[in-house]
Write a protein that holds these residues in place. Structure first.
Motif, PDB file in Angstrom:
ATOM      1  N   ALA A  81       0.805  -1.222   0.000  1.00 47.46           N
ATOM      2  CA  ALA A  81       0.000   0.000   0.000  1.00 47.46           C
ATOM      3  C   ALA A  81       0.837   1.270   0.000  1.00 47.46           C
ATOM      4  N   THR A  82       2.022   1.213   0.640  1.00 42.97           N
ATOM      5  CA  THR A  82       2.767   2.458   0.845  1.00 42.97           C
ATOM      6  C   THR A  82       4.218   2.426   0.387  1.00 42.97           C
ATOM      7  N   GLY A  83       4.751   1.236   0.142  1.00 43.98           N
ATOM      8  CA  GLY A  83       6.168   1.119  -0.175  1.00 43.98           C
ATOM      9  C   GLY A  83       7.059   1.205   1.053  1.00 43.98           C
ATOM     10  N   GLU A  84       6.459   1.206   2.215  1.00 44.70           N
ATOM     11  CA  GLU A  84       7.198   1.304   3.483  1.00 44.70           C
ATOM     12  C   GLU A  84       7.255  -0.055   4.167  1.00 44.70           C
ATOM     13  N   VAL A  85       8.228  -0.205   5.060  1.00 45.98           N
ATOM     14  CA  VAL A  85       8.360  -1.394   5.891  1.00 45.98           C
ATOM     15  C   VAL A  85       8.553  -0.956   7.339  1.00 45.98           C
TER      16      VAL A  85
END
Length: 90
Positions: free
Chosen positions: A55-59
């Motif tokens: 959804a966000t490209g974040e981890v």
């Protein structure tokens, strides 16, 4: 179809709550309820991390502890120590 990270986050927090409950109500050293809850946290975390990334490209800054990988690392460290010791024997 990717999962909604909010739903995955709720599942993770539920899994953490279940683990706490199982740990508090533990029945012996190897209570299967605690082990089941332990693995449920890992599964829920991976689902959350996947949904968050999709959804966000974040981890998250978190890693799951892998006992097998940790044991392999220890064996590698022992092999390196032996190699260094044998070099000093020359």
């Amino acid at each position: 179809m990717s999962a909604d990270p909010r739903i995955a986050l709720n599942a993770l927090t539920d899994a953490l709550g279940e683990h706490l409950s199982a740990a508090v109500n533990r029945r012996g050293e190897e209570d299967p309820a605690v082990e089941k809850a332990f693995y449920a946290i890992g599964d829920a975390f991976e689902a959350y991390e996947d949904a968050l990334f999709a959804a966000t490209g974040e981890v998250t800054p978190l890693d799951l502890y892998d006992e097998e990988a940790d044991a392999d690392d220890e064996l590698d460290d022992e092999d390196e120590d032996e190699d260094l010791e044998s070099l000093g024997d020359d």
